[in-house]
Design a protein around this motif. Structure first.
Motif, PDB file in Angstrom:
ATOM      1  N   THR A  44      18.532  -1.356   5.238  1.00 13.44           N
ATOM      2  CA  THR A  44      18.187  -1.638   6.345  1.00 13.44           C
ATOM      3  C   THR A  44      16.586  -1.040   6.782  1.00 13.44           C
ATOM      4  OG1 THR A  44      18.541   0.813   7.616  1.00 13.44           O
ATOM      5  CG2 THR A  44      20.434  -0.711   7.532  1.00 13.44           C
ATOM      6  N   ASP A  45      15.748  -1.943   7.769  1.00 10.54           N
ATOM      7  CA  ASP A  45      14.528  -1.316   8.111  1.00 10.54           C
ATOM      8  C   ASP A  45      14.233  -1.972   9.542  1.00 10.54           C
ATOM      9  OD1 ASP A  45      12.120   0.432   7.057  1.00 10.54           O
ATOM     10  OD2 ASP A  45      11.205  -1.091   7.720  1.00 10.54           O
ATOM     11  N   TYR A  46      13.465  -1.353  10.074  1.00 12.14           N
ATOM     12  CA  TYR A  46      12.802  -1.646  11.284  1.00 12.14           C
ATOM     13  C   TYR A  46      11.811  -2.796  11.230  1.00 12.14           C
ATOM     14  CZ  TYR A  46      10.426  -1.050  15.893  1.00 12.14           C
ATOM     15  OH  TYR A  46      10.012  -1.340  17.105  1.00 12.14           O
TER      16      TYR A  46
ATOM     17  N   ILE B 135      14.063   1.194  -2.972  1.00 14.97           N
ATOM     18  CA  ILE B 135      15.496   1.198  -3.323  1.00 14.97           C
ATOM     19  C   ILE B 135      15.875   2.448  -4.127  1.00 14.97           C
ATOM     20  CG2 ILE B 135      15.905  -1.344  -3.264  1.00 14.97           C
ATOM     21  CD1 ILE B 135      15.782   0.144  -6.549  1.00 14.97           C
ATOM     22  N   TYR B 136      14.812   3.357  -4.532  1.00 16.00           N
ATOM     23  CA  TYR B 136      15.225   4.393  -5.408  1.00 16.00           C
ATOM     24  C   TYR B 136      16.371   5.448  -4.738  1.00 16.00           C
ATOM     25  CZ  TYR B 136      12.891   7.417  -2.037  1.00 16.00           C
ATOM     26  OH  TYR B 136      12.477   8.007  -1.037  1.00 16.00           O
ATOM     27  N   GLN B 137      16.339   5.380  -3.512  1.00 14.84           N
ATOM     28  CA  GLN B 137      17.209   6.154  -2.900  1.00 14.84           C
ATOM     29  C   GLN B 137      18.835   5.866  -2.878  1.00 14.84           C
ATOM     30  OE1 GLN B 137      15.063   4.271  -1.512  1.00 14.84           O
ATOM     31  NE2 GLN B 137      15.535   3.558   0.548  1.00 14.84           N
TER      32      GLN B 137
ATOM     33  N   ALA C  82       0.708  -1.386   0.013  1.00 21.64           N
ATOM     34  CA  ALA C  82       0.214   0.067   0.049  1.00 21.64           C
ATOM     35  C   ALA C  82       0.784   1.578   0.018  1.00 21.64           C
ATOM     36  CB  ALA C  82      -0.975   0.038   1.263  1.00 21.64           C
ATOM     37  N   TYR C  83       2.108   1.379   0.800  1.00 24.71           N
ATOM     38  CA  TYR C  83       2.914   2.232   0.725  1.00 24.71           C
ATOM     39  C   TYR C  83       3.570   2.621  -0.617  1.00 24.71           C
ATOM     40  CZ  TYR C  83       6.698   5.315   2.109  1.00 24.71           C
ATOM     41  OH  TYR C  83       7.517   6.178   2.294  1.00 24.71           O
ATOM     42  N   LEU C  84       3.851   1.505  -1.279  1.00 28.32           N
ATOM     43  CA  LEU C  84       4.407   1.711  -2.457  1.00 28.32           C
ATOM     44  C   LEU C  84       3.581   2.177  -3.493  1.00 28.32           C
ATOM     45  CD1 LEU C  84       6.337  -1.790  -2.613  1.00 28.32           C
ATOM     46  CD2 LEU C  84       7.517   0.436  -2.890  1.00 28.32           C
TER      47      LEU C  84
ATOM     48  N   SER D 235      19.403   8.618   4.065  1.00 29.92           N
ATOM     49  CA  SER D 235      18.066   8.073   4.922  1.00 29.92           C
ATOM     50  C   SER D 235      16.889   9.074   4.397  1.00 29.92           C
ATOM     51  CB  SER D 235      18.272   8.434   6.533  1.00 29.92           C
ATOM     52  OG  SER D 235      16.896   7.933   7.025  1.00 29.92           O
ATOM     53  N   THR D 236      15.904   8.445   3.879  1.00 26.68           N
ATOM     54  CA  THR D 236      14.934   8.980   3.234  1.00 26.68           C
ATOM     55  C   THR D 236      13.487   8.747   3.927  1.00 26.68           C
ATOM     56  OG1 THR D 236      14.451   7.291   1.683  1.00 26.68           O
ATOM     57  CG2 THR D 236      16.150   9.109   0.973  1.00 26.68           C
ATOM     58  N   PHE D 237      12.821   9.923   4.470  1.00 28.03           N
ATOM     59  CA  PHE D 237      11.641   9.831   4.957  1.00 28.03           C
ATOM     60  C   PHE D 237      11.233   8.903   6.192  1.00 28.03           C
ATOM     61  CE2 PHE D 237      11.011  11.030   0.660  1.00 28.03           C
ATOM     62  CZ  PHE D 237      10.284  12.263   0.672  1.00 28.03           C
TER      63      PHE D 237
ATOM     64  N   ILE E 299      19.482   4.175   5.997  1.00 25.93           N
ATOM     65  CA  ILE E 299      18.728   3.984   7.207  1.00 25.93           C
ATOM     66  C   ILE E 299      17.437   4.105   6.873  1.00 25.93           C
ATOM     67  CG2 ILE E 299      18.502   5.060   9.460  1.00 25.93           C
ATOM     68  CD1 ILE E 299      21.085   3.607   9.271  1.00 25.93           C
ATOM     69  N   GLY E 300      16.650   3.195   7.535  1.00 21.20           N
ATOM     70  CA  GLY E 300      15.099   2.935   7.330  1.00 21.20           C
ATOM     71  C   GLY E 300      14.570   2.803   5.785  1.00 21.20           C
ATOM     72  N   SER E 301      15.134   2.082   4.894  1.00 23.33           N
ATOM     73  CA  SER E 301      15.012   2.072   3.564  1.00 23.33           C
ATOM     74  C   SER E 301      13.492   1.477   3.384  1.00 23.33           C
ATOM     75  CB  SER E 301      15.787   0.675   3.181  1.00 23.33           C
ATOM     76  OG  SER E 301      16.922   0.733   3.357  1.00 23.33           O
TER      77      SER E 301
ATOM     78  N   ASN F 108       2.912   5.983  -3.003  1.00 18.41           N
ATOM     79  CA  ASN F 108       3.883   7.039  -3.257  1.00 18.41           C
ATOM     80  C   ASN F 108       4.815   6.855  -4.319  1.00 18.41           C
ATOM     81  OD1 ASN F 108       3.784   8.741  -0.761  1.00 18.41           O
ATOM     82  ND2 ASN F 108       3.940   6.606   0.056  1.00 18.41           N
ATOM     83  N   TYR F 109       4.994   5.493  -4.864  1.00 10.96           N
ATOM     84  CA  TYR F 109       5.847   5.120  -5.974  1.00 10.96           C
ATOM     85  C   TYR F 109       5.377   4.838  -7.292  1.00 10.96           C
ATOM     86  CZ  TYR F 109       9.006   6.287  -2.243  1.00 10.96           C
ATOM     87  OH  TYR F 109       9.481   7.059  -1.111  1.00 10.96           O
ATOM     88  N   VAL F 110       4.283   5.036  -7.658  1.00  9.93           N
ATOM     89  CA  VAL F 110       3.788   4.844  -8.807  1.00  9.93           C
ATOM     90  C   VAL F 110       2.710   6.465  -9.353  1.00  9.93           C
ATOM     91  CG1 VAL F 110       2.982   2.233  -8.534  1.00  9.93           C
ATOM     92  CG2 VAL F 110       1.289   4.177  -8.008  1.00  9.93           C
TER      93      VAL F 110
END
Ligand code: SAM
Length: 266
Positions: free
Chosen positions: A84-86, A68-70, A18-20, A163-165, A62-64, A23-25
């Protein structure tokens, strides 16, 4: 009253797909529209990396999350990249893409776009292959711990951070945002670089059933946090979210991009 535990609790419902989708389409990731936020982010990262000042052995993101765009530009300048992610659901989403498994999110429009920006003269498929090879591992991270990556990666051993968002999206208040920035900065070698992107004046975002609180930050707050964490700011840019990209998945007003270098003194 929000605290670290309640933030952690709210993330248990985070839905990577849902997050993708949010924000990413398109419309946020519209590669035919130069004004889209995703194009702006990729351009900021590509331009900073094109200076040739950022490079070394290890790059840690940090917090990918599930994205992976970042790392598309920065990963070209490092031998090893660590994502990395939590959340395990996000780390699983990343591994799916790294191993080119069925159902993985399609990052190819991003890789094609960044290949064009960089103009290396090779194909986007070669870039994609290189990135998959360079990402050596996907680790759990908790920015609220003094050593966010535990035993895996020690203080002062990392050449650069992306680190992004992440920090504003998992800190219950400004004090914890500042502290989290300090915690991740300890991973960096003196002189190491941080490529930092985040939401401006946002108080929540959605990811499926999850509604995640965000600590609203301004340019001034981010600049002060970077200075307090012993960085010299090399570049700071802001993007104002146009009304057409306010699509009901958050209340973000803008995006910041900061390129900062850790000073020797601390
Ligand atoms: N970097 C991605 C991007 O640019 O879209 C994802 C950002 S998402 C808004 C925030 C991320 O922070 C989520 O992937 C979440 O799992 C992660 N997160 C939540 N709590 C965290 C914590 N305590 N430490 C580090 N990351 C955390």
């Amino acid at each position: 009253m929000s605290n670290v535990e309640s933030v952690a609790q709210s993330y248990q419902q985070f839905n990577p797909r849902a997050y993708l989708q949010n924000n990413y389409v398109p419309p946020r990731a519209d590669f035919s529209n130069e004004g889209s936020v995703v194009q702006w982010k990729l351009r900021c990262l590509a331009d900073a990396c094109a200076t040739g000042e950022i490079g070394g052995h290890t790059l840690v993101d940090i917090g990918s999350g599930p994205t992976i765009y970042q790392i598309l530009s920065a990963s070209e300048h490092f031998k090893e990249v660590v994502l990395t992610d939590y959340l395990e659901v996000n780390r699983a989403e990343l591994r799916r893409w790294l191993q080119d498994e069925p159902g993985a999110f399609d990052w190819s429009p991003y890789i094609k776009h960044v290949s064009k920006l960089e103009g290396r003269g090779d194909s986007w498929q070669e870039k994609q292959k290189r990135i998959r090879e360079r990402v050596k591992t996907v680790l759990p991270v908790d920015v609220h711990q003094p050593n966010p990556l535990g035993e895996e990666i020690s203080s002062g051993s990392v050449d650069a951070l992306v680190s992004t968002f992440c920090l504003e999206a998992c800190s219950p208040n400004l004090e914890m945002f500042h502290r989290a920035l300090g915690n991740i900065t300890k991973l960096l070698k003196p002189g190491g670089h941080l490529l930092f992107i985040g939401a401006l004046e946002e108080s929540y975002y959605l990811a499926g059933e999850a509604k995640l609180n965000v600590v609203p930050v301004t340019e001034e707050i981010v600049r002060n946090a970077l200075s307090d964490a012993s960085y010299k700011i090399k570049e700071f840019k802001t993007y104002i979210m146009p009304p057409t990209l306010k699509v009901g998945v958050d209340d973000v007003n803008g995006v910041f991009f900061a390129w900062a270098q850790k000073q020797d003194s601390k």
